[in-house]
Design a protein around this motif. Structure first.
Motif, PDB file in Angstrom:
ATOM      1  N   UNK A   1       0.827  -1.200   0.000  1.00 26.16           N
ATOM      2  CA  UNK A   1       0.000   0.000   0.000  1.00 26.16           C
ATOM      3  C   UNK A   1       0.861   1.250   0.000  1.00 26.16           C
ATOM      4  N   UNK A   2       0.236   2.359  -0.389  1.00 26.33           N
ATOM      5  CA  UNK A   2       0.899   3.654  -0.433  1.00 26.33           C
ATOM      6  C   UNK A   2       0.134   4.599   0.485  1.00 26.33           C
ATOM      7  N   UNK A   3       0.872   5.232   1.412  1.00 27.08           N
ATOM      8  CA  UNK A   3       0.269   6.131   2.404  1.00 27.08           C
ATOM      9  C   UNK A   3       0.794   7.538   2.174  1.00 27.08           C
ATOM     10  N   UNK A   4      -0.101   8.502   2.209  1.00 29.16           N
ATOM     11  CA  UNK A   4       0.230   9.895   1.902  1.00 29.16           C
ATOM     12  C   UNK A   4      -0.077  10.803   3.084  1.00 29.16           C
ATOM     13  N   UNK A   5       0.879  11.697   3.391  1.00 24.94           N
ATOM     14  CA  UNK A   5       0.599  12.782   4.325  1.00 24.94           C
ATOM     15  C   UNK A   5       0.906  14.108   3.637  1.00 24.94           C
ATOM     16  N   UNK A   6       1.003  15.198   4.408  1.00 23.57           N
ATOM     17  CA  UNK A   6       1.191  16.514   3.793  1.00 23.57           C
ATOM     18  C   UNK A   6       2.587  16.706   3.212  1.00 23.57           C
ATOM     19  N   UNK A   7       3.516  15.783   3.502  1.00 20.54           N
ATOM     20  CA  UNK A   7       4.890  15.947   3.016  1.00 20.54           C
ATOM     21  C   UNK A   7       5.215  15.019   1.856  1.00 20.54           C
ATOM     22  N   UNK A   8       4.405  14.010   1.611  1.00 21.76           N
ATOM     23  CA  UNK A   8       4.701  13.075   0.539  1.00 21.76           C
ATOM     24  C   UNK A   8       4.042  11.734   0.773  1.00 21.76           C
ATOM     25  N   UNK A   9       4.655  10.672   0.236  1.00 18.68           N
ATOM     26  CA  UNK A   9       4.102   9.324   0.358  1.00 18.68           C
ATOM     27  C   UNK A   9       5.186   8.359   0.806  1.00 18.68           C
ATOM     28  N   UNK A  10       4.748   7.233   1.323  1.00 22.29           N
ATOM     29  CA  UNK A  10       5.658   6.163   1.712  1.00 22.29           C
ATOM     30  C   UNK A  10       5.015   4.838   1.318  1.00 22.29           C
ATOM     31  N   UNK A  11       5.835   3.899   0.865  1.00 23.19           N
ATOM     32  CA  UNK A  11       5.346   2.583   0.462  1.00 23.19           C
ATOM     33  C   UNK A  11       5.497   1.613   1.626  1.00 23.19           C
ATOM     34  N   UNK A  12       4.420   0.892   1.935  1.00 22.52           N
ATOM     35  CA  UNK A  12       4.401  -0.012   3.070  1.00 22.52           C
ATOM     36  C   UNK A  12       3.935  -1.386   2.637  1.00 22.52           C
TER      37      UNK A  12
ATOM     38  N   UNK B   1       5.744   1.685  11.823  1.00 19.51           N
ATOM     39  CA  UNK B   1       6.478   0.954  10.796  1.00 19.51           C
ATOM     40  C   UNK B   1       7.860   0.578  11.314  1.00 19.51           C
ATOM     41  N   UNK B   2       8.441  -0.451  10.724  1.00 14.06           N
ATOM     42  CA  UNK B   2       9.775  -0.915  11.109  1.00 14.06           C
ATOM     43  C   UNK B   2      10.742  -0.666   9.962  1.00 14.06           C
ATOM     44  N   UNK B   3      11.741   0.153  10.229  1.00 17.53           N
ATOM     45  CA  UNK B   3      12.841   0.334   9.277  1.00 17.53           C
ATOM     46  C   UNK B   3      13.933  -0.649   9.681  1.00 17.53           C
ATOM     47  N   UNK B   4      14.184  -1.629   8.838  1.00 18.04           N
ATOM     48  CA  UNK B   4      15.098  -2.711   9.182  1.00 18.04           C
ATOM     49  C   UNK B   4      16.452  -2.517   8.503  1.00 18.04           C
ATOM     50  N   UNK B   5      17.427  -3.295   8.964  1.00 15.08           N
ATOM     51  CA  UNK B   5      18.760  -3.247   8.367  1.00 15.08           C
ATOM     52  C   UNK B   5      18.696  -3.535   6.876  1.00 15.08           C
ATOM     53  N   UNK B   6      17.814  -4.455   6.483  1.00 19.53           N
ATOM     54  CA  UNK B   6      17.675  -4.787   5.064  1.00 19.53           C
ATOM     55  C   UNK B   6      17.242  -3.566   4.257  1.00 19.53           C
ATOM     56  N   UNK B   7      16.315  -2.779   4.805  1.00 21.37           N
ATOM     57  CA  UNK B   7      15.871  -1.576   4.104  1.00 21.37           C
ATOM     58  C   UNK B   7      17.030  -0.621   3.855  1.00 21.37           C
ATOM     59  N   UNK B   8      17.874  -0.449   4.855  1.00 27.98           N
ATOM     60  CA  UNK B   8      18.967   0.525   4.759  1.00 27.98           C
ATOM     61  C   UNK B   8      20.074   0.024   3.840  1.00 27.98           C
ATOM     62  N   UNK B   9      20.503  -1.210   4.051  1.00 28.06           N
ATOM     63  CA  UNK B   9      21.632  -1.740   3.282  1.00 28.06           C
ATOM     64  C   UNK B   9      21.297  -1.910   1.804  1.00 28.06           C
ATOM     65  N   UNK B  10      20.029  -2.248   1.505  1.00 33.17           N
ATOM     66  CA  UNK B  10      19.638  -2.524   0.121  1.00 33.17           C
ATOM     67  C   UNK B  10      18.821  -1.393  -0.502  1.00 33.17           C
ATOM     68  N   UNK B  11      18.694  -0.283   0.243  1.00 35.25           N
ATOM     69  CA  UNK B  11      17.889   0.845  -0.237  1.00 35.25           C
ATOM     70  C   UNK B  11      16.501   0.366  -0.665  1.00 35.25           C
ATOM     71  N   UNK B  12      15.955  -0.546   0.110  1.00 33.14           N
ATOM     72  CA  UNK B  12      14.626  -1.094  -0.167  1.00 33.14           C
ATOM     73  C   UNK B  12      13.602  -0.202   0.513  1.00 33.14           C
ATOM     74  N   UNK B  13      12.838   0.540  -0.242  1.00 32.42           N
ATOM     75  CA  UNK B  13      11.996   1.610   0.273  1.00 32.42           C
ATOM     76  C   UNK B  13      10.562   1.184   0.536  1.00 32.42           C
ATOM     77  N   UNK B  14      10.390  -0.064   0.883  1.00 32.25           N
ATOM     78  CA  UNK B  14       9.067  -0.536   1.308  1.00 32.25           C
ATOM     79  C   UNK B  14       9.209  -1.054   2.730  1.00 32.25           C
ATOM     80  N   UNK B  15       8.441  -0.495   3.651  1.00 31.90           N
ATOM     81  CA  UNK B  15       8.640  -0.745   5.073  1.00 31.90           C
ATOM     82  C   UNK B  15       7.473  -1.541   5.647  1.00 31.90           C
ATOM     83  N   UNK B  16       7.756  -2.362   6.632  1.00 34.78           N
ATOM     84  CA  UNK B  16       6.759  -3.270   7.202  1.00 34.78           C
ATOM     85  C   UNK B  16       5.896  -2.562   8.232  1.00 34.78           C
ATOM     86  N   UNK B  17       4.601  -2.786   8.140  1.00 28.16           N
ATOM     87  CA  UNK B  17       3.656  -2.263   9.128  1.00 28.16           C
ATOM     88  C   UNK B  17       3.684  -3.165  10.363  1.00 28.16           C
TER      89      UNK B  17
END
Length: 550
Positions: free
Chosen positions: A358-369, A419-435
């Motif tokens: 899913x894609x979530x939007x606030x006043x600053x932009x969006x994030x993929x979850x 949401x959880x930003x994990x080591x995998x997200x950072x090391x692999x620049x994977x921009x989808x985060x777990x709810x």
């Protein structure tokens, strides 16, 4: 002398309803009060589970009008001599003990303390985790389980079907073979577990026994929990030799594992939903999430704007990993992809589980979850099995492309999301985060709105940035790198079917391709290019021009 005329029974299987003159030596394992149906403050009976000297168990019941002095004897772990009990029928679709009879008392029954016990202390009869996972456990009687608590959920409150306040906690138990099951503890058993962890925050794992637990299967999924008031919970005590022996064996087998493998038990135990969202976990705007440089949990608040139609996957009933299917024409066969199931050559069943992009939007932009079963159930109140039915045909997993109504109703709704930003997200620049958690609790939403109002954005480094500042940019000062980051898709499971939707699926852009932000780019107006390896064509990507707020 009258005792000599009674028939001594050492094994409950020898009880005969035709002969009322029995003489029993028993140990009281568990007692609980049964209230009157129309007056909960008054006692209808005292219920018990008794143990004979050959480790057989039976239920017992004494109506309140026969209690009198007898209730002084009905204390757990007491050894009793019971003369002339009466035998009732053990009825019900589910019974603590699967015995056709139960021991009852009337005015002729005589109870006294005995001192000639030769049986065991607790009469445990443990069930293997493998049998539980394979659903090879009786659904009509209680079970005993022993395992190491290696994970715990937070304590939660809810209303029962009769509108009564209740509470629960779910723990994960691991046996000596490494198998794991989930066990849910309600009400007083929940309090016992929470209190123990409160008093032993230094422990990362510990053994427990749940005696007289309840096993059930609902739509193909097993459930283990305490059984009303009749269960016993033993937590890491040396007074129970089975606990001490299990702890020593578990330590010897898994001593090579680091304590970090069992680090989450006390971490979330006392966190209420409100404190977790409003106090404990840092708040973050969606535009800032991709800038996080270390693993952490964050709170974002926004509106769900898009949900990918591929909203579930077929999972192994053993390990919950994604399964592969093969069709030989006659039948569809599922096989698990995990190394453990392959090694053990397990015969598996497959069932659907949520995997919602899913894609979530606030006043600053969006994030993929990405939201899995646990998070989805918090807002949908259903499992994937509830929606598809148990189990769906294998080919259904390929053809379902329309969002069910339950998911459609989430679009354009605003939520607070952990949401959880994990080591995998950072090391692999994977921009989808777990709810991890999601809620639209009005108290939480209102508090977050007041704390982080829409006119002021507080960045992670502590600097103040207004919404106007965030929106005041043009096509010329947007670098292709930001677009590349937004579009880059990396699937942790190497499965193209499970990746998130690209922006090209949402925005109406004629010429939009996926770029890799790690490659070099030109800064020509409105376009960017990537340098390609030999044989590759150079990609030309037209940038999306954000609408500038007037």
């Amino acid at each position: 002398m009258a005792q000599l005329q009674l028939q001594k029974v050492d094994n409950f299987s020898e009880l005969d309803i035709k002969n009322p003159d029995h003489f029993l030596i028993v140990r009281v394992l568990k007692t609980w009060r049964r209230a009157q149906f129309n007056n909960p403050s008054r006692t209808y009976s005292i219920e018990m589970i008794l143990l004979d000297q050959e480790d057989n168990r039976i239920t017992a019941s004494c109506l309140s009008r026969f209690l009198g002095l007898l209730q002084n004897f009905f204390v757990e772990q007491n050894v009793l001599c019971i003369q002339k009990p009466i035998l009732g029928e053990n009825t019900g679709n589910w019974r603590y003990i699967d015995h056709p009879l139960k021991v009852c008392f009337n005015s002729d029954s005589v109870v006294s303390i005995a001192d000639n016990w030769s049986g065991t202390e607790h009469g445990f009869s443990f069930v293997d985790f493998e049998r539980i996972i394979k659903h090879k456990v009786s659904k009509v009687e209680s079970i005993d389980i022993i395992g190491e608590v290696v994970w715990s959920s937070a304590k939660s409150h809810f209303n029962t079907t009769t509108n009564q306040d209740s509470k629960k906690i779910t723990v994960k138990l691991q046996d000596l073979s490494g198998m794991k099951i989930f066990v849910t503890l309600f009400d007083q058993y929940c309090d016992e577990m929470c209190q123990y962890i409160t008093e032993h925050v230094e422990l990362t794992h510990f053994p427990v026994i749940l005696q007289f637990g309840k096993f059930s299967v609902y739509k193909g999924r097993y459930s283990v929990s305490n059984a009303y008031d009749g269960s016993l919970l033993f937590i890491n005590t040396d007074d129970v030799k089975e606990i001490a022996a299990f702890r020593d064996s578990f330590t010897a087998i898994f001593e090579g594992q680091t304590s970090a493998s069992f680090s989450s038990i006390s971490k979330s135990m006392h966190y209420s939903l409100e404190s977790d969202f409003l106090t404990i976990t840092d708040f973050c705007n969606t535009a800032e999430v991709d800038s996080v440089t270390e693993p952490k949990d964050l709170i974002v608040m926004g509106t769900i704007k898009f949900i990918d139609p591929k909203w579930f996957y077929m999972a192994c009933n053993w390990c919950m990993m994604k399964v592969e299917k093969s069709d030989n024409g006659a039948e569809v066969i599922y096989s698990c992809t995990s190394e453990e199931c392959i090694k053990e050559k397990r015969v598996i069943d497959a069932f659907p589980r949520f995997k919602i992009m899913l894609k979530v939007q606030d006043q600053t932009g969006t994030v993929d979850l990405i939201m899995f079963e646990g998070g989805a159930k918090q807002v949908i109140k259903k499992t994937a099995i509830d929606i598809l039915g148990p189990p769906p045909p294998a080919k259904t997993a390929d053809i379902v492309e329309v969002l069910p109504q339950e998911l459609q109703e989430l679009i354009d709704r605003k939520f607070a999301i952990k949401i959880s930003v994990k080591t995998f997200n950072i090391n692999n620049r994977y921009r989808t985060y777990t709810v991890a958690k999601i809620t639209d609790n009005p108290v939480i939403m209102r508090s977050l709105d007041n704390k982080h109002n829409s006119e002021q954005v507080l960045s992670l480094d502590g600097s103040d940035t207004t919404v106007k500042d965030c929106m005041a940019f043009s096509e010329n000062n947007v670098t292709p790198e930001s677009v590349g980051n937004a579009l880059k898709v990396i699937d942790s499971e190497k499965d193209s079917e499970g990746v998130k939707r690209n922006l090209s699926d949402i925005y109406d852009v004629d010429d939009l391709s996926i770029t890799n932000s790690a490659k070099s780019r030109s800064n020509s107006s409105g376009k960017c290019s990537t340098s390609c390896s030999e044989g590759e064509e150079q990609l030309q990507v037209k940038l999306i021009t954000p609408k500038v707020e007037k």
